[in-house]
Design an enzyme around this catalytic site. Sequence first.
Site, PDB file in Angstrom:
ATOM      1  N   ILE A   9       0.827  -1.254   0.160  1.00  0.00           N
ATOM      2  CA  ILE A   9       0.083   0.085  -0.070  1.00  0.00           C
ATOM      3  C   ILE A   9       0.789   1.288  -0.073  1.00  0.00           C
ATOM      4  CG2 ILE A   9      -0.260   0.147   2.627  1.00  0.00           C
ATOM      5  CD1 ILE A   9      -3.221   0.695   1.992  1.00  0.00           C
ATOM      6  N   CYS A  10       0.457   2.337  -0.720  1.00  0.00           N
ATOM      7  CA  CYS A  10       1.016   3.562  -0.564  1.00  0.00           C
ATOM      8  C   CYS A  10      -0.040   4.652  -0.526  1.00  0.00           C
ATOM      9  CB  CYS A  10       1.901   4.103  -1.887  1.00  0.00           C
ATOM     10  SG  CYS A  10       0.928   4.040  -3.392  1.00  0.00           S
ATOM     11  N   ARG A  11      -0.016   5.969  -0.962  1.00  0.00           N
ATOM     12  CA  ARG A  11      -1.111   6.802  -0.639  1.00  0.00           C
ATOM     13  C   ARG A  11      -2.223   6.410  -1.692  1.00  0.00           C
ATOM     14  NH1 ARG A  11      -2.572  11.795  -3.209  1.00  0.00           N
ATOM     15  NH2 ARG A  11      -3.723  13.195  -1.538  1.00  0.00           N
TER      16      ARG A  11
ATOM     17  N   GLY B 171      -1.770   3.938  -4.833  1.00  0.00           N
ATOM     18  CA  GLY B 171      -1.554   3.015  -5.509  1.00  0.00           C
ATOM     19  C   GLY B 171      -0.359   2.965  -6.745  1.00  0.00           C
TER      20      GLY B 171
ATOM     21  N   MET C 291      -3.875   4.398   0.370  1.00  0.00           N
ATOM     22  CA  MET C 291      -4.531   4.668   2.165  1.00  0.00           C
ATOM     23  C   MET C 291      -5.668   5.811   1.685  1.00  0.00           C
ATOM     24  SD  MET C 291      -2.855   3.389   4.542  1.00  0.00           S
ATOM     25  CE  MET C 291      -3.182   4.318   5.833  1.00  0.00           C
TER      26      MET C 291
END
Length: 109
Positions: free
Chosen positions: A60-62, A64, A88
């Site tokens: 996961i990141c902010r 994708g 996120m």
Amino acid sequence: MPTVEVTDLKDGDFLLDVREDDEWQAGHAEGALHIPISEFVARYGELTEAAPQDGRVNVICRSGGRSAQVTMYLVQQGIDAVNIDGGMKHWEAAGRPVVTDAGQAGVVI
């Protein structure tokens, strides 16, 4: 690109958060392993030690993009990894908890 929706994740699924330190400190999923993408190659061993041997790594990141890059790298290494669609931002929108290291309510930046 192997992808999973936030709503398909269960409590206790292994999460790898590849956002940078300031993003992590503002808020993250409780229990996630944090290795910023900028440090990922150098810290790869931390993932191999922490990840379940027979389980999936949910990255996961902010939103994708960065997690997609790491997911592709992991898949090339033979690891069962999937990108969390929407990152996120979708995690928070789905009502999943976002916390700080101190256990307070966090935010996604």
